[in-house]
Design an enzyme around this catalytic site. Structure first.
Site, mmCIF file in Angstrom:
data_model
loop_
_atom_site.group_PDB
_atom_site.id
_atom_site.type_symbol
_atom_site.label_atom_id
_atom_site.label_comp_id
_atom_site.label_asym_id
_atom_site.label_seq_id
_atom_site.Cartn_x
_atom_site.Cartn_y
_atom_site.Cartn_z
ATOM 1 N N THR A 7 5.318 5.496 -10.377
ATOM 2 C CA THR A 7 5.279 4.265 -9.609
ATOM 3 C C THR A 7 4.531 3.201 -10.398
ATOM 4 O O THR A 7 3.674 3.518 -11.222
ATOM 5 C CB THR A 7 4.658 4.533 -8.214
ATOM 6 O OG1 THR A 7 4.870 3.416 -7.375
ATOM 7 C CG2 THR A 7 3.190 4.882 -8.298
ATOM 8 N N MET A 42 -1.419 -1.466 -4.466
ATOM 9 C CA MET A 42 -0.056 -1.581 -3.980
ATOM 10 C C MET A 42 0.891 -1.169 -5.112
ATOM 11 O O MET A 42 0.616 -1.436 -6.285
ATOM 12 C CB MET A 42 0.236 -3.018 -3.545
ATOM 13 C CG MET A 42 -0.774 -3.583 -2.561
ATOM 14 S SD MET A 42 -0.946 -2.613 -1.062
ATOM 15 C CE MET A 42 0.623 -2.958 -0.321
ATOM 16 N N HIS A 43 1.989 -0.506 -4.747
ATOM 17 C CA HIS A 43 2.873 0.005 -5.795
ATOM 18 C C HIS A 43 4.313 0.062 -5.321
ATOM 19 O O HIS A 43 4.600 0.001 -4.127
ATOM 20 C CB HIS A 43 2.415 1.406 -6.231
ATOM 21 C CG HIS A 43 2.570 2.442 -5.153
ATOM 22 N ND1 HIS A 43 3.653 3.289 -5.091
ATOM 23 C CD2 HIS A 43 1.790 2.747 -4.095
ATOM 24 C CE1 HIS A 43 3.520 4.077 -4.031
ATOM 25 N NE2 HIS A 43 2.401 3.769 -3.409
ATOM 26 N N LYS A 44 5.203 0.190 -6.302
ATOM 27 C CA LYS A 44 6.634 0.338 -6.041
ATOM 28 C C LYS A 44 7.137 1.490 -6.897
ATOM 29 O O LYS A 44 6.962 1.498 -8.121
ATOM 30 C CB LYS A 44 7.369 -0.955 -6.392
ATOM 31 C CG LYS A 44 8.867 -0.903 -6.104
ATOM 32 C CD LYS A 44 9.473 -2.268 -6.307
ATOM 33 C CE LYS A 44 10.966 -2.275 -6.078
ATOM 34 N NZ LYS A 44 11.372 -1.962 -4.731
ATOM 35 N N GLY A 84 4.515 5.758 1.130
ATOM 36 C CA GLY A 84 3.900 5.482 -0.166
ATOM 37 C C GLY A 84 2.386 5.453 -0.128
ATOM 38 O O GLY A 84 1.749 4.782 -0.937
#
Length: 126
Positions: A7, A42-44, A84
């Site tokens: 991620t 925060m992540h994707k 997540g």
């Protein structure tokens, strides 16, 4: 090596460094409530999360900082898959204190703080 989750950090909350100094990193996927963003990375997701949870002995890397998973809470991976979210404690504990926690070997707090920046990759692999 099998990647279970890769991620990319999209934002780092203003209180993240203080928590990381204590060996704690809180991950939340993009889109989490703003009040949680203050203390969260925060992540994707780039790859994963996998169906199967990591086991003790799997690796976790945040940028150039790497550690070994020492314990995983009963609901930690399901929370990663659903929203997540996970708390990573770099404390070397062999039992997670909270069900949503992943424990990992201790790391240098200063290096951890430096690694937590936008666009850094976080990888959990077996």
């Amino acid at each position: 090596m099998t990647v279970l989750l890769e991620t990319r950090v999209t934002a780092v909350g203003p209180e993240v460094a203080d928590l990381a100094e204590g060996g704690v990193v809180i991950l939340f996927a993009d889109g989490s409530p703003p009040e949680l963003a203050e203390v969260s990375v925060m992540h994707k997701a780039v790859q994963g999360p996998s169906d199967g949870a990591p086991q003790v002995g799997a690796s976790i890397a945040i940028g150039a900082v790497s550690a070994t998973i020492t314990a995983i809470g009963s609901t930690a991976w399901s929370k990663v898959r659903e929203i997540g979210h996970v708390v990573i404690s770099f404390n070397g504990a062999t039992e997670a204190e909270r069900p949503g926690e992943i424990c990992a070997s201790e790391v240098d707090a200063g290096q951890l703080v430096q690694a937590l920046k936008q666009d850094a990759l976080i990888t959990i692999a077996a």
